[in-house]
Design a protein around this motif. Structure first.
Motif, PDB file in Angstrom:
ATOM      1  N   GLU A 234      39.687  40.953  42.072  1.00 30.00           N
ATOM      2  CA  GLU A 234      39.066  39.962  42.956  1.00 30.00           C
ATOM      3  C   GLU A 234      38.441  38.828  42.128  1.00 30.00           C
ATOM      4  O   GLU A 234      38.522  37.665  42.503  1.00 30.00           O
ATOM      5  CB  GLU A 234      38.008  40.622  43.856  1.00 30.00           C
ATOM      6  N   ASP A 235      37.833  39.197  41.008  1.00 29.56           N
ATOM      7  CA  ASP A 235      37.244  38.158  40.150  1.00 29.56           C
ATOM      8  C   ASP A 235      38.305  37.184  39.645  1.00 29.56           C
ATOM      9  O   ASP A 235      38.058  35.996  39.526  1.00 29.56           O
ATOM     10  CB  ASP A 235      36.558  38.800  38.935  1.00 29.56           C
TER      11      ASP A 235
ATOM     12  N   GLN B 256      34.902  35.244  50.020  1.00 31.20           N
ATOM     13  CA  GLN B 256      35.893  34.529  49.215  1.00 31.20           C
ATOM     14  C   GLN B 256      36.625  33.499  50.070  1.00 31.20           C
ATOM     15  O   GLN B 256      36.905  32.386  49.622  1.00 31.20           O
ATOM     16  CB  GLN B 256      36.890  35.542  48.644  1.00 31.20           C
TER      17      GLN B 256
ATOM     18  N   TYR C 105      41.491  40.931  47.473  1.00 32.68           N
ATOM     19  CA  TYR C 105      40.624  42.104  47.580  1.00 32.68           C
ATOM     20  C   TYR C 105      41.426  43.307  48.072  1.00 32.68           C
ATOM     21  O   TYR C 105      42.013  43.267  49.151  1.00 32.68           O
ATOM     22  CB  TYR C 105      39.482  41.812  48.550  1.00 32.68           C
TER      23      TYR C 105
ATOM     24  N   THR D 141      40.885  30.318  43.738  1.00 31.06           N
ATOM     25  CA  THR D 141      39.480  30.702  43.585  1.00 31.06           C
ATOM     26  C   THR D 141      38.822  29.959  42.422  1.00 31.06           C
ATOM     27  O   THR D 141      37.672  30.222  42.094  1.00 31.06           O
ATOM     28  CB  THR D 141      39.346  32.218  43.350  1.00 31.06           C
TER      29      THR D 141
ATOM     30  N   SER E 184      37.453  45.207  41.853  1.00 28.99           N
ATOM     31  CA  SER E 184      36.473  44.175  41.559  1.00 28.99           C
ATOM     32  C   SER E 184      37.023  43.201  40.513  1.00 28.99           C
ATOM     33  O   SER E 184      36.868  41.982  40.637  1.00 28.99           O
ATOM     34  CB  SER E 184      35.193  44.859  41.059  1.00 28.99           C
ATOM     35  N   MET E 185      37.680  43.717  39.507  1.00 25.91           N
ATOM     36  CA  MET E 185      38.224  42.847  38.463  1.00 25.91           C
ATOM     37  C   MET E 185      39.308  41.924  39.025  1.00 25.91           C
ATOM     38  O   MET E 185      39.329  40.726  38.755  1.00 25.91           O
ATOM     39  CB  MET E 185      38.815  43.710  37.338  1.00 25.91           C
TER      40      MET E 185
END
Lengths: 769, 273
Positions: B19-20, B225, B25, B198, B16-17
């Motif tokens: 991906e942020d 995303q 992913y 992103t 998750s981190m």
């Protein structure tokens, strides 16, 4: 449900659907009116009718069957009635639909057969088997497809008869269904069709679907007399054969048979590769049957399948491995290094230490450790200065694993290296070796200009038994560097130096306070609970979390209340830290909290909660873990499966078996979990196998076969005397397939003496009597 | 020795981190791969457990520098010269050649260019047609380390694979013991810039492009995303501009403001505007 449904409905449709809801709520339910809904022109309304009728269970079955047998007003109405019977939960549904198979009208029989197939009605196998000889091709086809959907080998001999009829409409589907039973009796019939151009391609593929080593011989004979595209189709079949054999743990036996029979014909596959549109199956086969000479062909192939083939080949043939390791293609060198395990290939591995690719150098280090090549230690020490951290760590691990005499002296020498990288790795080696003679060298490193070196030196002190270590740690705990102080506090926790640790709790640095909380947790002394509770108000979140983790290790009523309170924190990390502690308490409140957290929006929180539930004996925990097997998120499903896999109790085994039974993909992880050798799992499977029907027996015997465990093999031998004929047959076939010692004799005995003819015939085919 | 355990729970936290930070992913099946990569980063940073390392990144990294450094260290930079060449040839020989004839100049963005093999290939193809001086090639990547390598114009030996066009390689590339070196004119034609696909702010100053090449990048993102990145690319696209993605990537399921068109066997996506 109604709200979602309404989105797609016109006003008139909505009114009719609402009417269906009213009918279902009536007492008694007016079934006639619900049946009329099956003819509604709107699909949405018919769906509502289907759901309503199916939900009635036994109350609706008789009327639905009567409607399907006698009324049959419209095509879409018939389709709706079939759907209702397929989804009906009535206990009498299968029996009622089986009765429809005796209907005078062939369309009704056809529909009944399809319903039974879609319901997976294993008790219908005999009835469906009888329909295979029905004069109507449509009925026979429906029966074949239904048997295919139900699975099992209950009607193999009937299907074999159909295959041999060479009736265009029946032979093709019969081949597909019969092959998937894996029963050796179908192989002869399929092999006969290899001579018939019309059926040959499908017969080849069907032989692959059997997953039986007995299928290799007819395919080999075909390759001997055919060339060109046929070889490609055979390669597809052989690939499938190995894949299917894995179901019962017999893939290595099949691969060995493929190699033994087809290796002399490898050139035919090489030739076919040059012109094939689908090269992957041919590459797969060349991996199984190739030799060092084949490697050049594979090495020139750009597909990932070629690299996999080389891995297969190199695992079997060390000459091929040597060629791969010396290849100009880095992909081959990468693939080959994990296979290197003998002194013969060590020189090639040592050469790989100079490779351009860091990953290759790292794998070379790992391979040298695996080989036990003590002559490589100098070269490995040189790798400590590699610019890639991956390589440096691999070299460090390899030096530690080889553990040759004199390593400590070398470490002292390299601690004086001008390279920071080398000195850092040297200190990691100190921590690994733990030799007391290294104390002075380590203390020297405490003054290193590189702050990481000083930190590593403190960490290395923990492993030394020298009496001066504690005093040195006390000094380090007052260092000006926060990383050194943090390391010292952590080290003090490991050596249970309480005063150093407690002082760390008030350090200015959050990192030091974090380490101090962790260290207090390691001490596990309830006297420190107040100090830790005070840290729950720390300004740094990570310190609060470390305090929670530490409190979780102190089993007092006060700390339990704190954990319960923090379990509802808005900070997911704090909540998860509390969950870890709560998971250690097997009591209903703990389970309640974990069950609630298992529904949290954060994926990681759900995973922590599930992980905590695995130790709970509360039946609700198992239900939650079972539900997680069907979670939308792959990570939750995987975690639930691996957590359940840790439990070896009857309830968990039953849950895993039930999940496997509704998971048709043989490659799905649930099947691997079911076939993990655990004492109670083996006992549970064996017990169910003893009375299993044809469908279940195949799955259960295959699960035992895949375990490759003597206890599971013993359970299969035990099943040879089971009350269920299907169990005896599948146990015998599985034992032969996995090559269990004594299997041929046991199957031969059954072929002669078993009271059930089906068992005798299947066993005779398996041992080629 | 660097092997730290990445439990499924920790995997979820790190995935998750990451991906942020960069959109990539990691799937559950990638856990072992991520474990190896994270372990090395964590140990190098002085942590004895991945949970400690996570807390450091989460709570003691105020400007996100450590998280960015981690992402840069673990991202995949595997690419090579002349990769999926037909689509680039079609882009240059068809679309860009026509546009240059019409307008005189074009702007091309190689998004997530990694170590620069793709923009270098584009530059070679443009130069072969005598159009390099009419094209502005902007190449971006999130990884400063990858961009530094790209700007140096020296590629590893794996950058040249079997089946590459020998004529182009002989003309523009010098195979030396140090590696494969692109000619100075090719290197000079590419402007490398850091950018995170992103993060709209990081691409806001890049300008508008006639072609955006973003290949084998979206495969690492989740659908939500990808949709966001497509919006971002779409905003940078000229009115008749095209987006080129990898051969195994399809954007049709996203129903964004783009349409797919086939040109000589390659698929380009054009704005509906």
């Amino acid at each position: 449900m109604t709200a979602a449904r309404d989105l797609h409905l016109t006003t008139a449709e909505r009114a009719r659907v609402d009417h269906v809801d009213l009918l279902v709520a009536s007492d008694p339910v007016p079934i006639g009116e619900l049946l009329a809904v099956l003819d509604d022109p709107s699909w949405s309304v018919r769906r509502a009718g289907v759901s309503a009728l199916a939900s009635l269970g036994d109350d609706g079955v008789a009327e639905l069957c009567r409607w399907l047998g006698e009324v049959r007003t419209t095509e879409h109405g018939i389709a709706a009635a079939i759907d209702a019977l397929v989804t009906s939960r009535g206990a009498t549904t299968n029996a009622a639909v089986i009765a429809l198979c005796g209907h005078p009208q062939t369309p009704v029989i056809e529909d009944a057969a399809r319903i039974l197939g879609r319901r997976g009605a294993s008790e219908a196998v005999t009835t469906l088997g009888a329909l295979l000889a029905h004069p109507s091709d449509n009925v026979a086809l429906a029966a074949i497809e239904a048997l295919g959907a139900i699975g099992g080998a209950g009607t193999v001999e009937d299907l074999v008869v159909l295959i041999r009829t060479r009736n265009f409409f029946r032979t093709f589907p019969a081949m597909q269904v019969a092959a998937r039973t894996g029963d050796p009796r179908v192989i002869g019939a399929l092999a006969e069709l290899l001579d018939d151009e019309l059926y040959r391609p499908e017969a080849i593929r069907a032989l692959g679907h059997t997953g039986s080593a007995l299928a290799v011989a007819p395919l080999t004979a075909l390759v001997e007399r055919e060339a060109g595209a046929t070889v490609g189709v055979v390669a597809e079949a052989l690939t499938e054969l190995v894949s299917q054999a894995a179901r019962s743990g017999a893939s290595s036996q099949v691969v060995s048979t493929v190699h033994a029979m087809l290796a002399p014909l490898r050139d035919r596959f090489v030739v076919a590769l040059a012109t094939a549109r689908d090269r992957v199956p041919l590459l797969n086969v060349l991996g199984m049957i190739g030799d060092a000479g084949t490697l050049a062909v594979l090495a020139g192939s750009p597909e990932p399948a070629a690299v996999r083939a080389i891995e297969v080949l190199a695992r079997r043939d060390e000459d091929a491995l040597l060629i791969a390791l010396a290849s100009a293609d880095p992909a081959l060198r990468l693939a080959g290094l994990p296979l290197a395990s003998s002194a013969r290939v060590a020189p090639a591995v040592r050469a790989a230490l100079a490779d351009d690719e860091p990953e290759i150098r790292a794998r070379a280090c790992e391979a040298l450790a695996r080989i036990g090549d003590v002559t490589a230690v100098d070269a490995l020490f040189a790798m400590l200065d590699d610019p890639s951290p991956r390589v440096g760590h691999a070299a460090t691990a390899a030096i530690g694993a080889l553990g040759v005499a004199g390593t400590a002296a070398r470490v002292i020498a390299v601690l004086r290296s001008g390279s920071t990288r080398v000195r850092r790795h040297a200190l990691r080696l100190v921590a690994y070796l733990g030799s007391d003679g290294l104390f002075d060298a380590v203390v020297g490193a405490l003054g290193d200009p590189d702050p990481r070196i000083a930190e590593l030196a403190v960490a290395a002190l923990v492993s030394l038994g020298d009496p001066r270590v504690d005093a040195t740690l006390a000094t380090a705990a007052s260092s000006a560097s926060e990383t050194v102080r943090a390391a010292a506090v952590r080290a003090a926790g490991q050596r249970r130096l309480e005063s150093i640790v407690t002082r760390g709790l008030d350090d200015d640095s959050a990192r030091v306070r974090y380490c101090a909380c962790q260290a207090l947790g390691q001490l596990g002394d309830a006297r420190h609970s107040a100090a830790l509770v005070a840290r729950l108000a720390d300004a740094a979140p990570q310190v609060r979390i470390a305090a929670i983790e530490a409190i979780a290790r102190l089993d007092t009523p006060e700390t339990w209340q704190i954990l319960v309170s923090v379990a509802h924190s808005q900070n997911p990390d704090e909540q998860r830290a509390a969950l870890i502690g709560i998971a250690g308490h097997d009591q209903p409140v703990a389970t309640d909290i974990l069950l609630a957290a298992a529904r949290a929006p954060e994926l990681a929180t759900r995973l922590f909660a599930l992980s905590g539930l695995v130790r709970s004996r509360d039946p609700r925990a198992l239900v939650a873990l079972g539900a997680a097997l069907h979670d939308d998120h792959e990570a939750v499903r995987d975690a639930a499966l691996s957590l359940l896999d840790e439990r070896d109790d009857r309830e968990t085994s039953e849950l895993l078996l039930a999940t496997a039974a509704i998971t048709p993909d043989p490659a799905a992880p649930i099947h691997a979990a079911v076939s993990r050798a655990r004492p109670i799992r083996i006992a549970t499977i064996a017990e169910r196998l003893a009375t299993a029907d044809a469908v279940e027996a195949r799955a259960l015997a295959a699960a035992l076969g895949r375990m490759a465990d003597p206890r599971a093999t013993a359970a299969l031998f035990g099943a040879l005397a089971a009350p269920s004929a299907a169990a005896r047959r599948e146990a015998a076939l599985t034992l032969v397939a996995i090559g269990a010692p004594g299997a041929i004799a046991a199957a031969t005995d059954l072929a002669r003496r078993d009271p059930d003819p089906d068992v005798r015939h299947a066993c005779a085919a398996a041992v080629k009597l | 020795m660097a092997g730290l355990e990445l439990t499924p729970q920790l995997f979820a936290i790190f995935a998750s981190m990451i991906e942020d930070v960069c959109g990539v992913y990691y799937r559950a099946s990638d856990r072992s791969l991520l474990e190896t990569k994270l372990s090395i980063q964590a140990v190098e940073a002085g942590f004895a457990s991945l949970l400690d390392y996570y807390y450091k990144l989460r709570y003691d990294d105020p400007d996100g520098a450590d998280r960015r450094a981690l992402v840069q260290a673990i991202l995949v930079h595997e690419t090579y010269l002349f990769r999926e060449l037909p689509a680039l040839e079609q882009l240059v020989n068809g679309y860009l050649t026509e546009l240059i004839r019409e307008r005189g100049r074009v702007r091309v963005w190689s998004a997530a260019c990694s170590t620069g093999e793709e923009p270098t290939t584009l530059a070679m193809l443009l130069d072969r047609r005598g159009l390099l001086d009419r094209a502005e090639i902007v190449a971006t990547d999130i990884s400063a380390a990858a961009l530094a390598k790209a700007a140096a114009g020296i590629f590893g030996r794996r950058a040249l694979r079997d089946g590459h066009p020998r004529e182009l390689a002989a003309r523009y590339l010098d195979v030396t013991p140090r590696g494969i070196i692109a000619s100075p004119a090719i290197r000079a034609a590419i402007r490398f810039e850091p950018a995170n696909l992103t993060d709209p702010a990081s691409v806001a100053n890049l300008g508008i492009f006639d072609a955006i090449v973003c290949r084998n990048v979206l495969i690492y993102f989740r659908d939500e995303q990808i949709a966001r990145v497509l919006d971002l690319l779409h905003d940078r696209l000229a009115a008749r501009g095209v987006i080129v993605v990898g051969v195994s990537e399809s954007l049709m399921r996203f129903g964004t403001g783009i349409v797919c068109e086939e040109r000589g066997g390659s698929f380009f996506y054009r704005s509906k505007r």
